[in-house]
Design a protein around this motif. Sequence first.
Motif, PDB file in Angstrom:
ATOM      1  N   UNK A 261       0.846  -1.198   0.000  1.00  0.00           N
ATOM      2  CA  UNK A 261       0.000   0.000   0.000  1.00  0.00           C
ATOM      3  C   UNK A 261       0.874   1.238   0.000  1.00  0.00           C
ATOM      4  N   UNK A 262       0.380   2.276  -0.672  1.00  0.00           N
ATOM      5  CA  UNK A 262       1.103   3.551  -0.687  1.00  0.00           C
ATOM      6  C   UNK A 262       1.300   4.034   0.740  1.00  0.00           C
ATOM      7  N   UNK A 263       2.522   4.476   1.060  1.00  0.00           N
ATOM      8  CA  UNK A 263       2.829   4.877   2.438  1.00  0.00           C
ATOM      9  C   UNK A 263       1.913   6.005   2.908  1.00  0.00           C
ATOM     10  N   UNK A 264       1.570   6.919   1.995  1.00  0.00           N
ATOM     11  CA  UNK A 264       0.775   8.087   2.400  1.00  0.00           C
ATOM     12  C   UNK A 264      -0.654   7.687   2.802  1.00  0.00           C
ATOM     13  N   UNK A 265      -1.138   6.546   2.328  1.00  0.00           N
ATOM     14  CA  UNK A 265      -2.520   6.172   2.628  1.00  0.00           C
ATOM     15  C   UNK A 265      -2.650   5.004   3.573  1.00  0.00           C
ATOM     16  N   UNK A 266      -1.511   4.513   4.083  1.00  0.00           N
ATOM     17  CA  UNK A 266      -1.573   3.242   4.813  1.00  0.00           C
ATOM     18  C   UNK A 266      -2.306   3.366   6.150  1.00  0.00           C
ATOM     19  N   UNK A 267      -2.192   4.514   6.811  1.00  0.00           N
ATOM     20  CA  UNK A 267      -2.873   4.660   8.110  1.00  0.00           C
ATOM     21  C   UNK A 267      -4.384   4.609   7.936  1.00  0.00           C
ATOM     22  N   UNK A 268      -4.902   5.330   6.936  1.00  0.00           N
ATOM     23  CA  UNK A 268      -6.358   5.321   6.757  1.00  0.00           C
ATOM     24  C   UNK A 268      -6.819   3.952   6.261  1.00  0.00           C
ATOM     25  N   UNK A 269      -6.002   3.275   5.459  1.00  0.00           N
ATOM     26  CA  UNK A 269      -6.349   1.915   5.020  1.00  0.00           C
ATOM     27  C   UNK A 269      -6.469   0.980   6.223  1.00  0.00           C
ATOM     28  N   UNK A 270      -5.474   1.055   7.122  1.00  0.00           N
ATOM     29  CA  UNK A 270      -5.464   0.159   8.283  1.00  0.00           C
ATOM     30  C   UNK A 270      -6.650   0.437   9.203  1.00  0.00           C
ATOM     31  N   UNK A 271      -6.932   1.715   9.377  1.00  0.00           N
ATOM     32  CA  UNK A 271      -8.058   2.099  10.238  1.00  0.00           C
ATOM     33  C   UNK A 271      -9.386   1.582   9.659  1.00  0.00           C
ATOM     34  N   UNK A 272      -9.560   1.784   8.352  1.00  0.00           N
ATOM     35  CA  UNK A 272     -10.812   1.368   7.710  1.00  0.00           C
ATOM     36  C   UNK A 272     -10.939  -0.159   7.699  1.00  0.00           C
ATOM     37  N   UNK A 273      -9.822  -0.859   7.505  1.00  0.00           N
ATOM     38  CA  UNK A 273      -9.857  -2.330   7.493  1.00  0.00           C
ATOM     39  C   UNK A 273     -10.290  -2.846   8.868  1.00  0.00           C
ATOM     40  N   UNK A 274      -9.699  -2.292   9.902  1.00  0.00           N
ATOM     41  CA  UNK A 274     -10.020  -2.751  11.262  1.00  0.00           C
ATOM     42  C   UNK A 274     -11.485  -2.447  11.603  1.00  0.00           C
ATOM     43  N   UNK A 275     -11.957  -1.278  11.150  1.00  0.00           N
ATOM     44  CA  UNK A 275     -13.362  -0.929  11.407  1.00  0.00           C
ATOM     45  C   UNK A 275     -14.291  -1.894  10.677  1.00  0.00           C
ATOM     46  N   UNK A 276     -13.897  -2.310   9.483  1.00  0.00           N
ATOM     47  CA  UNK A 276     -14.748  -3.180   8.664  1.00  0.00           C
ATOM     48  C   UNK A 276     -14.717  -4.639   9.136  1.00  0.00           C
ATOM     49  N   UNK A 277     -13.511  -5.132   9.506  1.00  0.00           N
ATOM     50  CA  UNK A 277     -13.364  -6.574   9.769  1.00  0.00           C
ATOM     51  C   UNK A 277     -13.109  -6.913  11.241  1.00  0.00           C
TER      52      UNK A 277
END
Length: 312
Positions: A261-277
Motif C-alpha cells: 500500500x502507498x505509504x501516504x494512505x496506509x494509516x487510513x487503510x489500516x483504520x478502515x480495514x479494522x473498522x470493517x473486519x
Amino acid sequence: MTEFGFIDHIRTLFAALPDNGFEGIGDDCAVLPLQGGESLLFTADLLTEGVHFLRHATTARELGCKSLAVNLSDVAAMGGRPVATLLSIALPADAAGAWAEEFMEGYRALSEEYGVALIGGDTTASKGGVTINVTAIGRAADGCIKRRSGARPGDVLLTAGLLGESGAGLQDLLQGRCDTPCAAIHRMPRPQVDEGLWLGTRSEVTAMMDLSDGLASDVRHIMECSGVGADIDLERIPTAPGIDLRTAACAGEDYKLLLCAEASGVDSLMEAFEARFGAPLYPLGRITGTHELRWCEHGTPSPLDWQGSHHY
Ligand code: ADP
Ligand code: MG
C-alpha cells in the motif's frame, strides 16, 4: 527442473501463441477483460494424495472445503468475487463411495457460504491415490483488480492476518498429532474472500497476492513481478501465538493476503480495514528499489537468507 523453472519454460514455449485477450501466466489468476469495465478471473489448483494431504490425517469433508478454499483464495488475492468452479476428481475404489459423498458435502458447504456455483468438471477412477483439481472463476471490476506487479519503492508491505498456524499444524500432523488447533487450521484454511474484495476497492493498495508458499517465497513473486526489493522487519512479522518466527516467515499454506500500500494512505487503510473486519492489517516491511529481500532487525539488515516452503 524446479517448479518455477518449469513454469518459466512453459511461459517461453507458449510466448508466441495468441493470447486471445487473456493476461496470462504469472499472477494468482489469469485475467480476461470483458466489455463494460469488468473482467473474468481464472485459477486452478491441484491437490494430490501423499503430496498435499494424507487421507488418514484429514476428513473427506475437510478436504472438500480445502480444495475449494485454496482456489477462492487466489480469486480473492486479485480483488475478485468467486462465482463458479469446475471440479475434477480421480477416486480410487476405496474412496468412491461414502468418502466421495462426504468430500462433496464439504465442497458444497463452502460453495454455499460464498455463493459459488459448481458448473462442471470430470470424474474418473484412480489406480493410485485421490487427486483433486479445482478451477475457479471470478469476476472483478477492472479498476479493482490487484496484481503482483503493482508494488513501488516506498510502499508498505502488509499481511491481512497472523502467520504460521498452518505450518505449525502441518508439523503437528506429520508427528501424528491430528487434534491440535493448528492442525485443524492446516486441514481447513479460511480464504480471505471478503477481505480481498474489500481491499480490491481501495486505491491505496498497489499489489496483492495470497500466501500459499510462505512469506519468504511469496514476497519474491511481488519483487520479481514489480521489479522491486523488500525489507521485512523481523520484529513486526505477525506471528500467531506460540508459533516460532521462522515457521511464520517460511512455512506455507497460511492463505492470508499479502499486500502493498502507498505509504501516504496506509494509516487510513489500516483504520478502515479494522473498522470493517474487527481485525488488523499487519505492516511488516517496506518495498525498496534494491531488487533484494532483506530481513531486518530493528532497522538493520541481518545475514538471514530464509527461503519459503515450495507448496506445489
Ligand atoms: P499460486 O501459488 O497462486 O497458485 P504460483 O506462484 O504457484 O501461483 O504459479 C505461478 C503462475 O504459474 C500462475 O499464474 C499459474 O497459473 C502458472 N502456472 C503454474 N503451473 C502451470 C502450468 N502447468 N501451466 C501453465 N501455467 C502454470
Ligand atoms: Mg496464489
